[in-house]
Every structure is written in structure tokens, then in C-alpha cells.
Design an enzyme around this catalytic site. Structure first.
Site, short mmCIF file in Angstrom:
data_model
loop_
_atom_site.label_atom_id
_atom_site.label_comp_id
_atom_site.label_asym_id
_atom_site.label_seq_id
_atom_site.Cartn_x
_atom_site.Cartn_y
_atom_site.Cartn_z
N GLU A 92 68.97 81.19 124.87
CA GLU A 92 70.43 81.07 124.93
C GLU A 92 70.85 79.79 124.22
O GLU A 92 71.10 78.78 124.86
CB GLU A 92 70.94 81.08 126.38
CG GLU A 92 71.24 82.46 126.93
CD GLU A 92 70.01 83.11 127.56
OE1 GLU A 92 68.96 82.44 127.58
OE2 GLU A 92 70.11 84.26 128.01
N SER A 93 70.85 79.79 122.91
CA SER A 93 71.35 78.69 122.04
C SER A 93 70.30 77.64 121.67
O SER A 93 69.22 78.04 121.25
CB SER A 93 72.65 78.09 122.57
OG SER A 93 73.59 79.12 122.78
N HIS A 101 75.56 79.83 116.39
CA HIS A 101 75.20 80.89 117.35
C HIS A 101 76.24 81.99 117.28
O HIS A 101 77.45 81.70 117.29
CB HIS A 101 75.09 80.31 118.76
CG HIS A 101 74.05 79.24 118.81
ND1 HIS A 101 72.70 79.52 118.87
CD2 HIS A 101 74.15 77.90 118.73
CE1 HIS A 101 72.03 78.40 118.84
NE2 HIS A 101 72.88 77.39 118.75
N SER A 112 70.92 83.20 116.11
CA SER A 112 70.94 81.75 116.33
C SER A 112 70.24 81.06 115.18
O SER A 112 69.26 81.60 114.65
CB SER A 112 70.18 81.37 117.60
OG SER A 112 70.92 81.68 118.74
N CYS A 164 74.47 79.20 126.18
CA CYS A 164 75.52 80.20 126.38
C CYS A 164 75.16 81.12 127.55
O CYS A 164 74.30 80.80 128.37
CB CYS A 164 75.71 80.99 125.09
SG CYS A 164 74.20 81.84 124.59
#
Ligand code: PUT
Length: 340
Positions: free
Chosen positions: A65-66, A250, A232, A80
Site C-alpha cells: 500500500e504505497s 500511486h 505504484s 493508502c
């Protein structure tokens, strides 16, 4: 009702600068924290490392997540979805003391755009007041701000803003620092379809086809295309270049909740060209720009520059605010193609 599974692209962004109380941080370095300890830290946040690249000055991690960026004394975590980065703060401060050799937190920035679905977030991230309560319990002199329209698109910031000391006292000059962030929503579906496995076989193809590789030249790019969609990338300046700069993008491409973020700390006297390239590349319906600069930054004039941009191509500015902190100037501006 749409059967597409919702994903919150909006990230929580934490940046912390560390120092030592004897001003002798020659041997202190955040990159001394072992990888296994970083992995455990990220478990608390609910994400994991999926890729890594580095230059002499920055370790750059692509996360599920990022992203995370670690340099000698600056730690950046951008996550995120329903991640919980503020829950890793206390454990992080312990690791920094234990492995990196820093004794003090010099500066903190925690920021995020308003979520599309705050109801899906986990504590303490469901609302900004919960986040501020947690941060205030750790840091003295923290101040919380909301920039933009509180009932529409806005951006929350928590930062340390200690009282100014006597101007005659001998404070050392800060390291030059600047950050440009562009957070985009309602993006062009044709551009967004590039970031799906249906249209591109791999991340490198999406990077090239979209023009991401042209936004900031001379970057080593570490990119990742998710299954079935989502993208990403981290970029770091090539090791033979003097400054250890990063960029990161992203992308949540689903038309129902499309979102793209762009961030960089590259040294430039003007950010006009980068802002133009980013919005021309992604074609957002709406976007917000934030620029932080300190007094030794080459980009010291960039906040003023954004203040003068009432129109950028087909986008019109709807909102703009400026704040002078003790160590930084900040400009926030919000643009859209159509009045909302
Ligand atoms: N995201 C906050 C940036 C502050 C200055 N580097």
C-alpha cells in the site's frame, strides 16, 4: 449498484526528521534499522514491502500500500487503503533510538486528503481529531490544520510548530528541503486504463505508455503493476548525481473512485513545469497541490509561484491558502476543470 470492490487511494503521509541532542549525528543513520525490524513495523501498519531500490542517500521501498523512504535522518511513510501508520509511531521511535542513534525528533509532518469513504477506515484514522489526539499524546508543540473546503475537498496537516526563539540566538541553518505533492481525483478513464493488466503486460510498459518516465528525467524507476489493476512507482536520482532526491506515484484507476498521487522533493527553482507535466499526463478532473519549502531551499520561491497560478491549462483555481511555519512556508491550492 456497482459490484467493483471499493479501494481508498487517498494516502496517509508521515514524514519525520530526527536529530541528536549533542548535535553530533555523524554516525547516526536511520538506514541502520534492520530490514526485519522494518518488516515487523509495517505489519502494525497493515502493509508489506514488495520492492526496493536505493541511491547513496535514500532507501526507497514500494509497499503493498504505497511507499516508504528512509534516508540518514528523514523517515517517510506513505500508505493508502485502510492502513494504520500512526499505530507504528511509538515502535518506530524506539527503533530509531535503539538502532539509528538519534535522540530527538526534530520535525514531524502528518498529512492526508479527505477520504472518499472515511467510514471504512480503522482507528485512529476514521477522523482527523482521533489522529490529532494520538499525535498530541506523543509530541509537544504540535499544531493541526485543515486547508481547503471542509465540506468538500480538503487537506489535513499536523506538524510541529514550536514557539519562535529570539531572532538573535544562534540557530544553525537548516538543511535545504522542499516537497511538492499533487493529489488528483476524477481522472480520465482512458489514461487510467493504462494501469490495468488488460491494457499493459507489466509495470515498465505502463510507465512508458503513460509518459511517467518523462515527468522527472534522470530517475532510477522501481515500478509495480498490481493484479488486476493499480500502479505504484518510486524514483530515486541516479547515484552519480549530487542530491538524493525521490519521486513517487500511486494510482487507483477504477473509474468509480479513481485517484492518483504524485510527490517529489527534487531541487528546482520552479515547479511550474512539473505540475504541468503531471496534470497533462493524468488529466484529473480535480487536483490539489501542496508545496513546502524552507529558507535554504532552492525552491524558496515555489509557494509564491503557486499563489500566482489562478489558471493552469484548462484547470481553474478554486481555493488557495498559505501558511508560514517556524521552519517552512506552505502553499495549498485546489484546482478543477469544472465548478463543483
Ligand atoms: N509531506 C510534508 C513535507 C514537509 C517538508 N519536507
Amino acid at each position: 449498484m456497482s459490484d467493483v470492490q471499493f479501494f481508498e487511494g487517498v494516502e496517509k503521509l508521515l514524514e519525520i526528521w530526527f536529530s541528536t541532542n549533542d548535535n553530533n549525528s555523524k554516525h547516526a543513520d536511520l538506514r541502520k534499522i534492520p530490514r526485519s525490524r522494518l518488516e515487523s513495523l509495517l505489519k502494525i501498519v497493515r502493509c508489506e514491502i514488495i520492492s526496493f531500490c536505493s541511491n547513496d542517500q535514500i532507501d526507497a521501498y514500494v509497499l503493498s500500500e504505497s511507499s516508504m523512504f528512509i534516508s540518514k535522518r528523514r523517515f517517510i511513510l506513505k500508505t493508502c487503503g485502510t492502513t494504520t501508520p500512526l499505530l507504528c509511531l511509538q515502535p518506530l521511535l524506539l527503533l530509531v533510538e535503539q538502532y539509528a542513534g538519534f535522540t530527538d525528533v526534530e520535525d514531524v509532518f502528518y498529512s492526508r486528503k479527505n477520504y472518499k469513504r472515511p467510514d471504512l477506515q480503522a482507528a485512529p484514522h476514521r477522523d482527523f481529531y482521533q489522529e490529532v489526539t494520538l499525535l498530541d499524546a506523543i509530541f509537544p508543540h504540535g499544531s493541526a490544520y485543515c486547508l481547503g473546503s471542509m465540506n468538500r475537498d480538503c487537506w489535513y496537516l499536523y506538524t510541529l510548530n514550536p514557539p519562535r526563539t529570539n531572532a538573535l540566538s544562534s540557530e544553525t541553518e537548516p538543511d535545504p528541503d522542499q516537497t511538492l505533492e499533487i493529489l488528483m481525483t476524477d481522472l480520465d478513464p482512458d489514461v487510467m486504463s493504462i494501469f490495468t493488466r488488460e491494457e499493459c503486460l507489466n509495470a515498465a510498459e505502463a510507465t512508458k505508455k503513460s509518459g511517467i518516465d518523462k515527468i522527472v528525467p534522470n530517475m532510477v524507476i522501481d515500478d509495480y503493476l498490481f493484479e488486476p489493476c493499480g500502479y505504484s512507482m518510486n524514483g530515486v536520482t541516479k547515484s552519480n548525481q549530487p542530491d538524493g532526491c525521490y519521486m513517487t506515484i500511486h494510482i487507483t484507476p477504477e473509474p468509480e473512485f479513481s485517484y492518483v498521487s504524485f510527490e517529489t522533493n527534487i531541487t528546482a527553482t520552479s515547479y511550474r513545469e512539473i505540475v504541468n507535466k503531471v496534470i497533462e499526463t493524468f488529466q484529473p478532473g480535480k487536483f490539489m497541490v501542496t508545496v513546502f519549502t524552507n529558507k535554504t531551499s532552492a525552491a524558496v520561491g515555489a509557494p509564491k509561484e503557486i499563489q500566482n497560478l489562478t489558471e493552469i491549462g484548462s484547470w481553474t483555481r478554486r481555493d488557495m491558502q498559505h501558511i508560514c511555519f517556524k521552519n517552512y512556508d506552505l502553499t495549498y491550492a485546489f484546482y478543477s476543470k469544472f465548478p463543483s
